[in-house]
Design a protein around this motif. Structure first.
Motif, PDB file in Angstrom:
ATOM      1  N   UNK A  76     -22.042  48.877 -60.449  1.00  0.00           N
ATOM      2  CA  UNK A  76     -22.986  47.893 -61.765  1.00  0.00           C
ATOM      3  C   UNK A  76     -22.007  46.946 -62.199  1.00  0.00           C
ATOM      4  N   UNK A  77     -21.086  46.472 -61.924  1.00  0.00           N
ATOM      5  CA  UNK A  77     -20.630  45.237 -61.742  1.00  0.00           C
ATOM      6  C   UNK A  77     -21.094  44.277 -61.007  1.00  0.00           C
ATOM      7  N   UNK A  78     -20.634  44.526 -60.171  1.00  0.00           N
ATOM      8  CA  UNK A  78     -21.277  43.986 -58.458  1.00  0.00           C
ATOM      9  C   UNK A  78     -23.212  43.727 -59.083  1.00  0.00           C
ATOM     10  N   UNK A  79     -23.587  44.440 -58.760  1.00  0.00           N
ATOM     11  CA  UNK A  79     -25.112  43.668 -59.858  1.00  0.00           C
ATOM     12  C   UNK A  79     -25.501  42.754 -60.931  1.00  0.00           C
ATOM     13  N   UNK A  80     -24.445  42.528 -61.384  1.00  0.00           N
ATOM     14  CA  UNK A  80     -24.521  42.207 -62.768  1.00  0.00           C
ATOM     15  C   UNK A  80     -24.016  40.383 -62.394  1.00  0.00           C
ATOM     16  N   UNK A  81     -22.993  40.501 -61.620  1.00  0.00           N
ATOM     17  CA  UNK A  81     -22.532  38.652 -60.672  1.00  0.00           C
ATOM     18  C   UNK A  81     -23.660  38.924 -60.115  1.00  0.00           C
ATOM     19  N   UNK A  82     -24.199  39.800 -59.225  1.00  0.00           N
ATOM     20  CA  UNK A  82     -24.942  39.074 -57.815  1.00  0.00           C
ATOM     21  C   UNK A  82     -26.297  38.614 -58.588  1.00  0.00           C
ATOM     22  N   UNK A  83     -26.389  39.461 -60.144  1.00  0.00           N
ATOM     23  CA  UNK A  83     -27.685  39.062 -61.028  1.00  0.00           C
ATOM     24  C   UNK A  83     -27.772  37.247 -61.067  1.00  0.00           C
ATOM     25  N   UNK A  84     -26.284  36.985 -61.594  1.00  0.00           N
ATOM     26  CA  UNK A  84     -26.289  35.310 -62.089  1.00  0.00           C
ATOM     27  C   UNK A  84     -25.819  34.710 -60.864  1.00  0.00           C
ATOM     28  N   UNK A  85     -25.800  35.288 -60.486  1.00  0.00           N
ATOM     29  CA  UNK A  85     -25.134  34.047 -58.861  1.00  0.00           C
ATOM     30  C   UNK A  85     -26.304  34.397 -58.071  1.00  0.00           C
ATOM     31  N   UNK A  86     -26.585  34.548 -57.323  1.00  0.00           N
ATOM     32  CA  UNK A  86     -27.454  35.167 -56.632  1.00  0.00           C
ATOM     33  C   UNK A  86     -29.630  34.762 -57.204  1.00  0.00           C
ATOM     34  N   UNK A  87     -30.353  34.669 -55.940  1.00  0.00           N
ATOM     35  CA  UNK A  87     -31.899  34.553 -56.338  1.00  0.00           C
ATOM     36  C   UNK A  87     -32.088  36.655 -56.640  1.00  0.00           C
TER      37      UNK A  87
END
Length: 291
Positions: A61-72
């Motif tokens: 979940x933490x990785x998903x949040x970070x990726x949603x904010x930084x990646x397409x």
């Protein structure tokens, strides 16, 4: 004294004893049961799995949040799916490991009864087994054995069988001696002596027989040591030409009896080596197991 193994016990199990001797169970105790993390400590295993799942889910979940904010969005979606797959496979591995028996425990359980530990023997039996093991080690590590000069005796087959046979008998003697002491403890009656007397005599006869077997192994080891010594002496004689050359260069007109002695000694030593090898073979043949 070292443990003694049946000849068909795999080398891997023998090496396992060197690394993890605490896994092995004496022959006098019941065969160990199948052990897994669930069977040994189900509470701890369940707790560990919960912690693992919490870490995996929380990390995802933490990785998903970070990726949603930084990646397409598309890249984040595929990366999240890949991470979920890795977590799923890793969780499956943890689950499988918790229900699968450790290889070391499994080997010890399957081979139980095919090995005898030092604690399976009393002092008298342990001394005899130690003598037998030292004799067998002497023969198998001897140069004449390594060079195949005693091949017809089949040491690699006969000696492990002999050692296992001796170990089994000594273990049984140890058990019966302990049993006799337990039965006779604190009482002495005519009826008890009538039973124990013949048993003690039978045990004494068995002890004498096994001592004769160990004596034969000792005699064989002595013959092999003699043959090894003769072989080393023969190897030393190969330097004879260098000594002759040394004398010729430093004492050209000196006494030649020393040089003549080299040739005579070589002839005598060849005869000694032949006799030593034959004596070792004869001693080894007396140990052959019946067909």
């Amino acid at each position: 004294m070292e443990p003694v193994f049946a000849p068909d016990v795999p080398d891997g199990v023998r090496r396992l004893y060197e690394r993890r001797p605490e896994l092995f169970v004496p022959a006098g105790q019941p065969r160990p049961k199948r052990q897994t993390s669930w069977s040994v400590a189900p509470g701890n295993t369940f707790g560990t799995l919960l912690v693992w799942l919490a870490v995996c889910v929380g990390g995802w979940i933490l990785a998903l949040i970070i990726m949603a904010a930084t990646l397409p969005a598309e890249v984040a979606g595929w990366t999240a799916v890949a991470l979920a797959g890795v977590a799923f496979v890793a969780t499956g591995g943890v689950l499988v490991k918790s229900v699968v028996e450790d290889r070391g425990h499994k080997a010890v359980r399957l081979e139980h009864g095919k090995y005898l530990l030092p604690e399976d023997f009393d002092d008298e039996a342990g001394r005899l087994l130690g003598r037998a093991q030292r004799a067998v080690k002497t023969v198998l590590e001897a140069t004449v054995t390594q060079r195949g000069l005693l091949d017809e005796v089949k040491n690699d087959l006969v000696l492990p069988e002999q050692l296992w046979d001796i170990g089994q008998v000594l273990h049984e003697q140890s058990v019966l001696r302990a049993r006799q002491r337990e039965v006779a403890k604190g009482m002495k009656t005519a009826e008890l002596e009538a039973v124990l007397g013949p048993q003690r005599r039978a045990l004494a006869l068995s002890v004498q027989a096994i001592k004769r077997k160990v004596d034969l192994l000792d005699q064989y080891a002595d013959r092999v040591r003699s043959a090894d010594a003769a072989l080393r002496a023969e190897a030393a004689l190969e330097d004879g030409d260098r000594y002759i050359e040394l004398l010729a260069r430093t004492e050209p007109a000196g006494d030649t009896t020393v040089v003549q002695g080299f040739a005579e000694e070589a002839t005598a030593l060849r005869d000694t080596l032949t006799r030593s090898i034959n004596a070792a073979r004869d001693a080894g043949r007396t140990l052959a197991l019946p067909e």
